[in-house]
Design a protein around this motif. Structure first.
Motif, PDB file in Angstrom:
ATOM      1  N   MET A 243       0.867  -1.289   0.082  1.00  0.00           N
ATOM      2  CA  MET A 243      -0.146   0.067   0.189  1.00  0.00           C
ATOM      3  C   MET A 243       0.810   1.365   0.058  1.00  0.00           C
ATOM      4  O   MET A 243       0.403   2.323   0.086  1.00  0.00           O
ATOM      5  N   CYS A 244       2.090   0.970  -0.085  1.00  0.00           N
ATOM      6  CA  CYS A 244       3.138   2.182   0.187  1.00  0.00           C
ATOM      7  C   CYS A 244       4.208   2.166  -0.888  1.00  0.00           C
ATOM      8  O   CYS A 244       3.848   2.761  -1.928  1.00  0.00           O
ATOM      9  N   HIS A 245       5.387   1.738  -0.777  1.00  0.00           N
ATOM     10  CA  HIS A 245       6.347   2.018  -1.607  1.00  0.00           C
ATOM     11  C   HIS A 245       6.720   0.602  -2.558  1.00  0.00           C
ATOM     12  O   HIS A 245       7.762   0.630  -3.089  1.00  0.00           O
TER      13      HIS A 245
ATOM     14  N   ARG B 148      10.827   5.863   2.693  1.00  0.00           N
ATOM     15  CA  ARG B 148      10.200   5.033   3.264  1.00  0.00           C
ATOM     16  C   ARG B 148       9.388   5.371   4.264  1.00  0.00           C
ATOM     17  O   ARG B 148       9.512   6.353   4.989  1.00  0.00           O
ATOM     18  N   GLY B 149       8.179   4.401   4.573  1.00  0.00           N
ATOM     19  CA  GLY B 149       7.192   4.684   5.696  1.00  0.00           C
ATOM     20  C   GLY B 149       7.671   4.261   6.877  1.00  0.00           C
ATOM     21  O   GLY B 149       8.565   4.925   7.552  1.00  0.00           O
ATOM     22  N   HIS B 150       7.436   2.992   7.222  1.00  0.00           N
ATOM     23  CA  HIS B 150       7.544   2.565   8.667  1.00  0.00           C
ATOM     24  C   HIS B 150       8.966   2.414   8.923  1.00  0.00           C
ATOM     25  O   HIS B 150       9.960   2.105   7.722  1.00  0.00           O
TER      26      HIS B 150
ATOM     27  N   ILE C  54      -4.430  12.172   2.379  1.00  0.00           N
ATOM     28  CA  ILE C  54      -3.137  12.717   3.050  1.00  0.00           C
ATOM     29  C   ILE C  54      -3.016  12.461   4.619  1.00  0.00           C
ATOM     30  O   ILE C  54      -4.099  12.278   5.062  1.00  0.00           O
ATOM     31  N   ARG C  55      -2.010  12.452   5.063  1.00  0.00           N
ATOM     32  CA  ARG C  55      -1.878  12.150   6.526  1.00  0.00           C
ATOM     33  C   ARG C  55      -1.699  13.722   7.274  1.00  0.00           C
ATOM     34  O   ARG C  55      -1.214  14.701   6.659  1.00  0.00           O
ATOM     35  N   SER C  56      -2.418  13.779   8.259  1.00  0.00           N
ATOM     36  CA  SER C  56      -2.382  15.056   9.147  1.00  0.00           C
ATOM     37  C   SER C  56      -0.993  14.930  10.107  1.00  0.00           C
ATOM     38  O   SER C  56      -0.313  14.140  10.052  1.00  0.00           O
TER      39      SER C  56
HETATM   40 MO   LIG Z   1       3.857   3.497   4.288  1.00  0.00          MO
END
Ligand SMILES: [Mo]
Ligand SMILES: Nc1nc2c(c(=O)[nH]1)N[C@H]1C(S)=C(S)[C@@H](COP(=O)(O)OP(=O)(O)OC[C@H]3O[C@@H](n4cnc5c(=O)[nH]c(N)nc54)[C@H](O)[C@@H]3O)O[C@H]1N2
Ligand SMILES: Nc1nc2c(c(=O)[nH]1)N[C@H]1C(S)=C(S)[C@@H](COP(=O)(O)OP(=O)(O)OC[C@H]3O[C@@H](n4cnc5c(=O)[nH]c(N)nc54)[C@H](O)[C@@H]3O)O[C@H]1N2
Length: 761
Positions: free
Chosen positions: A184-186, A396-398, A650-652
């Motif tokens: 869902m991410c990269h 990257r996310g996590h 988007i993220r807050s």
């Molecule tokens: Mo992510």
């Protein structure tokens, strides 16, 4: 205008960072009653002998200052080190049906889970369970299921050790079903860059930023999501590096930033200008913009011919495509006038060393794998990769999502990985590719998936299309969640359901009488140790490696790793050095001397051939790859319909993915609510709407007969390009169909959702 009409929303005029950030740290700690313990924990975040901050995957500088944490890292730590406890009594006081009516914030705010929980269908409650009872029941249920009916979901916080054991368990059971939050991410980065460069990761190091004279920032919001990156950007800006930002929203931190670590800026209330140019392109307009920039470079012959000849393939095909892109289309789709695109290309053409950074604004579209390849094409044209100060930097996310992939959590394993597992463990892992997240949901709907094992995360809320996803989860026979806190996914149990509480990053992990360290990999391929220093939230918590090992043992039986390997599940869980030794055996080129090298402060860097201009592709060269637009959308999510607006999610500033800390979004001036949609005032006027009105949003097309709607959101007139909207994730997820995804990576098109808006009915 917003001031008068829209309750809780007004423009934010200060710089990002500054005193507001320090204040927020104090508030976050106080809110979770985490002042003393959390405050101490913060000092150990991202220090050579501390724990890896669970906030993000931005690397640690080698000269770590005693304050290497940030506002949002502090919130993540406070959220984990909270004094609240979700004991079996606290959780069991409510039915699941009742708790499903709560907000995501309220569910997690029950606090840290303390004991294993079993779902009791008769009372619709979770009840206390013991570890033996849980592992035995789960093991027995799994042993009776065909392996490909089990889905092994992982979120990106699990350590390399936990992730490695997790994939070993799944493969030994007989499946490659590893839907991962990366899907869902990269994932477009893993797929797109691997095809193009041989390595699906970034090429730069943190030091490269010291040598860059130009930084291109595409579709990411570091002031909120990678706050420690702001120090790097601020330094670059002060050095006079050109920073070009491509983002439909004016993100405050990318405009101005005041460093909480700088006494002068703090004392004088001054700040640093970050972006030298801000290009507010349309949502989903990046492919057109990049074609425009590349066209300028090619027409003006601002190319590195030597590099192209020596290091690349496919230049002629790319050139033909780019020269065929006409300016009307480029301007219309990007929303930027030709002169501004030429200006951006000229600044880039003058740069000696350019780093290109990007985030979710690029990866969550229907043609995302191909789109990220256009970013790399732009770099390849000028040989801006694989030398000091130049290269590609996917954010990257996590904090360990990249590491989990490196150690084998992948639904499409390479033949080399499978061969190495076979060589090391003496069993033949399955060859059939497994499911991505969206494919897993579809398999659940068809009844082909029967169990979900989740190593962290919040599958139900992170995934698109809750109207389909939630019933799909409820149809499972078995759901098992290894988690630190209760969340909505746990309230959507299968017929049998278990929640298993684990240690967090900040907590001491003792196995076999010895304090253990785990390892993680950051966005720049640095691997280092992470050691918790707090007493665990409950004596009943177990480490992720321990839980995975016990479940593996229970479902596979003793001896399942093969006697010749000389290891057993329990032995591995009792000594993480042994897990690392096996990781080294499976990946000898990447993890040579693993156990020795993580004992060096700061850790080590995995081989990053692209950083040295070695391309591990079939041709041995880097590939220019033309843009391939998704067929259904023909690269226009609105499909040419002028009534349709394109929504990005988007993220807050007050959330960590599905964890909602609070209802504020400071840099966007939003207070106390999340049910807002940012829109262009003229688009509103055309529809007879005004700032502050309540509106309904409907997914624009009727592809599958489902009517996807959000009701009663408050519209906020903002400086966004015509035709674009923005709303918060996960509130907006009901508008995202499972079918709208990048075909090649499976990543949902969370950032280009075609919608119609109307006055709330
Ligand atoms: Mo992510
Ligand atoms: N505090 C905090 N830190 C986090 C997270 C968190 O939730 N909170 N999440 C973590 C995770 S898992 C991840 S993946 C990262 C996410 O970090 P980001 O990639 O920064 O995530 P988003 O908030 O989704 O922001 C996307 C940015 O892209 C822009 N954008 C939207 N659509 C488009 C488009 O079509 N084109 C362009 N050019 N830009 C666009 C948006 O305006 C926004 O600025 O952060 C990680 N760090
Ligand atoms: N519309 C929209 N949807 C999106 C996105 C978007 O931008 N827009 N972004 C997507 C992205 S980039 C991502 S990465 C996904 C995120 O998807 P996930 O990774 O599934 O979600 P998180 O919110 O990060 O997971 C939070 C939960 O993790 C658990 N947890 C926290 N720490 C630990 C730990 O140390 N160990 C274990 N075992 N569990 C822990 C807690 O129970 C917490 O409730 O969402 C995706 N969904």
């Amino acid at each position: 205008m917003s001031e008068d009409r829209t309750p809780g929303v007004k423009p934010y005029r200060g710089p990002a960072g500054g005193w507001g950030a320090l204040r927020a740290v104090a508030d976050a700690l106080a809110d979770q009653d985490a002042i003393a313990p959390g405050g101490k924990a913060l000092l150990a975040a991202n220090q050579p002998d501390g724990f890896d901050c669970p906030g993000c995957a931005w690397p640690d500088p080698s000269h770590t200052s005693s304050f290497e944490f940030c506002e949002n890292g502090a919130k993540a730590v406070a959220w984990e080190t909270t004094s609240r406890r979700a004991t079996p009594e606290v959780v069991g006081a409510h039915t699941l049906a009742e708790m499903r009516g709560w907000s995501d914030h309220a569910i997690e705010d029950l606090g840290r889970l303390t004991e294993p929980l079993r779902y009791d269908a008769a009372s619709d409650r979770y009840v206390r369970a013991g570890w033996d009872e849980a592992t035995a029941a789960i093991g027995e249920a799994l042993a009776a299921m065909p392996p490909d009916t089990v889905e092994f979901y992982a979120s990106g916080r699990a350590s390399n050790e936990a992730a490695f054991l997790f994939q070993l368990w799944g493969r030994r059971l007989g499946t490659n079903n590893f839907p991962d939050c990366s899907n869902m991410c990269h994932e477009p980065t893993s797929v797109g860059l691997a095809e193009q460069l041989g390595l699906g990761k970034g090429s730069v190091t943190l030091e490269d930023f010291d040598h860059a004279d130009c930084i291109l920032s595409f579709g990411h919001n570091p002031g909120t999501n990678h706050p420690r990156m702001m120090a790097t950007l601020r330094e670059a800006a002060r050095r006079g590096a050109a920073i070009l930002v491509f983002n439909p929203l004016k993100e405050r931190a990318l405009e101005r930033f005041a460093s909480p670590q700088d006494p002068v800026e703090m004392a004088t209330l001054s700040s640093t200008e970050i972006a030298s140019r801000y290009y507010q392109l349309k949502v989903g307009g990046d492919a057109a913009l990049l074609a425009g920039m590349m066209r300028v470079l090619i027409e003006r012959d601002a190319l590195d011919h030597g590099f192209i000849a020596e290091h690349t393939t496919g230049f002629e095909a790319l050139k033909a495509q780019v020269l065929a892109a006409d300016w009307d289309w480029i301007e219309h789709r990007s929303g930027l006038p030709r002169a501004r695109i030429e200006e951006a290309a000229e600044i880039y053409a003058r740069s000696r060393a350019t780093i290109l950074c990007y985030g979710m604004g690029m990866t969550q579209h229907r043609s995302a794998s191909s789109l990220v390849q256009q970013l790399v094409n732009l770099l390849l044209l000028r040989g801006q990769i694989g030398r000091p100060g130049a290269g590609v930097c996917p954010l990257r996310g996590h904090s360990n999502v990249q590491g989990a992939r490196t150690v084998g959590v992948s639904e499409k394993p390479s033949e080399a990985l499978l061969a190495a597992i076979e060589r090391t463990f003496g069993f033949t892992p399955p060859r059939r590719h497994g499911h991505t997240v969206v494919e897993a949901i579809e398999a659940m709907e068809r009844g082909e998936a029967r169990a979900l094992i989740a190593l962290g995360g919040n599958f139900a809320v992170a995934a698109p299309d809750p109207e389909r996803t939630h019933p799909a989860l409820r149809g499972l026979e078995l759901t098992v969640s290894i988690a630190t806190k209760l969340n909505r996914s746990h309230l959507l149990p299968g017929r049998a359901a278990w929640v298993l509480p684990c240690l967090g990053r900040t907590e001491i992990d003792v196995q076999g009488g010895v304090r253990q360290a785990v390892t993680v990999e950051d966005s720049m391929s640095m691997v280092h140790a992470s050691r918790g220093m707090r007493e665990p939230a409950s004596e009943h918590l177990r480490s992720e490696p321990w839980i995975v090992a016990e479940l593996a043992l229970a479902s596979l039986g003793p001896g399942s790793l093969g006697p010749e390997s000389g290891v057993d599940w329990r032995g591995l869980a009792a000594d993480y050095d042994k897990v690392r030794a096996l990781i080294e055996q499976v990946f000898p080129d990447q993890f040579a001397d693993y156990n020795a090298r993580i004992r060096i402060p700061g850790g080590f860097r995995l081989p990053a051939p692209t950083g040295e201009r070695r391309w591990t592709t079939d041709s041995g060269r880097a590939a220019f790859l033309p843009y391939e637009a998704d067929e259904a959308a023909a690269d226009d999510p609105a499909r040419g319909d002028p009534d349709v607006l394109v929504l990005t999610t988007i993220r807050s500033h007050d959330q960590y993915n599905t964890t909602i800390y609070g209802l504020n979004d400071r840099y966007r001036g939003v207070k106390g609510r999340r049910d807002v949609v940012f829109a262009n005032a003229e688009d509103l006027a055309e529809r007879g709407l005004r700032d502050g009105d309540a509106i309904d949003l409907t997914y624009a097309f009727d592809d599958d007969g489902a009517r996807r709607m959000l009701r009663g959101f408050m519209v906020v007139a903002r400086d966004v390009p015509r035709g674009c909207l923005a709303a918060y994730y996960p509130e907006a997820n009901p508008l995202v169909p499972l079918a709208d995804r990048d075909r090649r990576s499976g990543t949902p098109a969370y950032k280009s959702v075609p919608v119609r808006i109307s006055r709330a009915s």
